[in-house]
Design an enzyme around this catalytic site. Sequence first.
Site, PDB file in Angstrom:
ATOM      1  N   ASP A   1      37.077  59.990 -11.218  1.00 44.45           N
ATOM      2  CA  ASP A   1      37.756  60.099  -9.982  1.00 44.45           C
ATOM      3  C   ASP A   1      37.225  61.414  -9.096  1.00 44.45           C
ATOM      4  O   ASP A   1      37.079  61.355  -8.263  1.00 44.45           O
ATOM      5  CB  ASP A   1      39.353  59.813  -9.959  1.00 44.45           C
TER       6      ASP A   1
ATOM      7  N   CYS B   1      31.849  36.977  -4.532  1.00 43.67           N
ATOM      8  CA  CYS B   1      32.640  36.750  -3.326  1.00 43.67           C
ATOM      9  C   CYS B   1      32.544  35.443  -2.588  1.00 43.67           C
ATOM     10  O   CYS B   1      33.304  34.907  -2.190  1.00 43.67           O
ATOM     11  CB  CYS B   1      32.709  37.852  -2.441  1.00 43.67           C
TER      12      CYS B   1
ATOM     13  N   CYS C   1      34.637  33.614   0.595  1.00 45.46           N
ATOM     14  CA  CYS C   1      35.968  34.375   0.550  1.00 45.46           C
ATOM     15  C   CYS C   1      36.192  35.308   1.366  1.00 45.46           C
ATOM     16  O   CYS C   1      35.186  36.234   1.474  1.00 45.46           O
ATOM     17  CB  CYS C   1      36.410  34.243  -1.013  1.00 45.46           C
TER      18      CYS C   1
END
Length: 306
Positions: free
Chosen positions: A127, A182, A185
């Site tokens: 991160d 995907c 969608c």
Amino acid sequence: MNEIKHRATALGFAATGIARLDKNPHAAELDRWLAAGHAGTMTYLNRQAAKRKDPRTIMAGAKAAVVTLTNYFHGSADPGPSAQGSGKVAQYAWSSDYHGVLGERLEQLAAEIRLLVPGSQTRCYVDAGPVPERELAQLAGLGWIGKNMMLIHPEIGSFTFIGVVLTDADLEPDLPFDADRCGTCRRCLDACPTQAFVGPRDLDARACISYLTIEHRGEFSVLQASQVGEWIFGCDVCQDVCPWNVSFAQATADPDFAARVEVAEPDIEALAAMDEQEFERRYAGTPFTRPGHRGMRRNARVALDR
Ligand code: B12
Ligand code: SF4
Ligand code: SF4
């Protein structure tokens, strides 16, 4: 390098892949995103852009990224309204700060890599750092970038942390995950409570509840306060509605990511009135320290005023 993956599994990582470091094939997307102002006040992303666009420059001699996923899912997606008297907290924050737990695990994995490839150098990131983590995870074959911008693993879903070990060892890479699962969608785009998606894989962070509750400093405008709603830290909506999470996300049994009730279901009345000392005592070592005492008190007050 199957041995690295075996050792990563033994350390608790849910999936591991290897990417060869090269120029970021989506550098232009990053440039466009930054130029559009979508990063808001996260100016560190502008400063880090050159490294994100060419991750070989992050560490001298770096040739490969060992990319890990860690499942943090705590239970069924879309759990409904928050418990009485408590605000909603995104699931990734329900336990102790993941930076610490994963930082240590990645250091252990890095030590294994240095043992397997004598003389090699390593550097770990989770991160924090100029590493294009989702991009590297896709290149390492761990999943695709969904329309909600999340890295989605086909058997685990997207409630995962990404951790990276960069190394100058010449490791055999995995194939990138080139499919886009995907399809037609668009549930995440339609469900976002603030309409923060400008389009598929294009999020204006300034409108995202995660940015507002965690990164935004100062008070909220009337519009922002109404958009944030019950969320007092982060937001899970664009992941909760994703069919890949509904079908495949499994609750983690990892004791280091066990939910802590004071973070998962904080008493917002107490939080709104809490002084700094008490906040430090209760929330040191949790993700709430990012917005800090001021930010979390603001978020709790806004949730109380609803
Ligand atoms: C800044 C940041 C944020 C910002 C901006 C989010 C954003 N969408 O960019 C804010 C504060 C809003 C945020 C929110 C969240 N974040 Co955040 N965040 C980051 C951080 C530090 C940098 C991301 C970044 O550079 N964004 C700029 C965009 C342009 O870059 P990018 O996301 O890497 O996207 C690249 C790809 O999409 C690629 N691309 C573009 N088009 C296409 C098309 C194809 C086909 C492909 C393959 C690639 C591709 O190009 C982009 C540039 O390289 C990363 C950690 C890191 N070091 O990377 C964590 C990170 C992305 N966040 C994470 C998490 C968990 C979250 C939240 C879920 C937290 C929450 N529950 O509230 C939300 C999710 C919001 C969302 N839908 O994205 C995780 C994601 C894990 C995963 N499985 O994907 C990360 C990786 C941290 C970690 N180590 O685990 N975050
Ligand atoms: S985290 Fe929430 S506010 Fe942010 S893009 Fe996803 S659904 Fe929208
Ligand atoms: S909700 Fe649908 S469009 Fe959005 S990321 Fe999941 S599969 Fe892709």
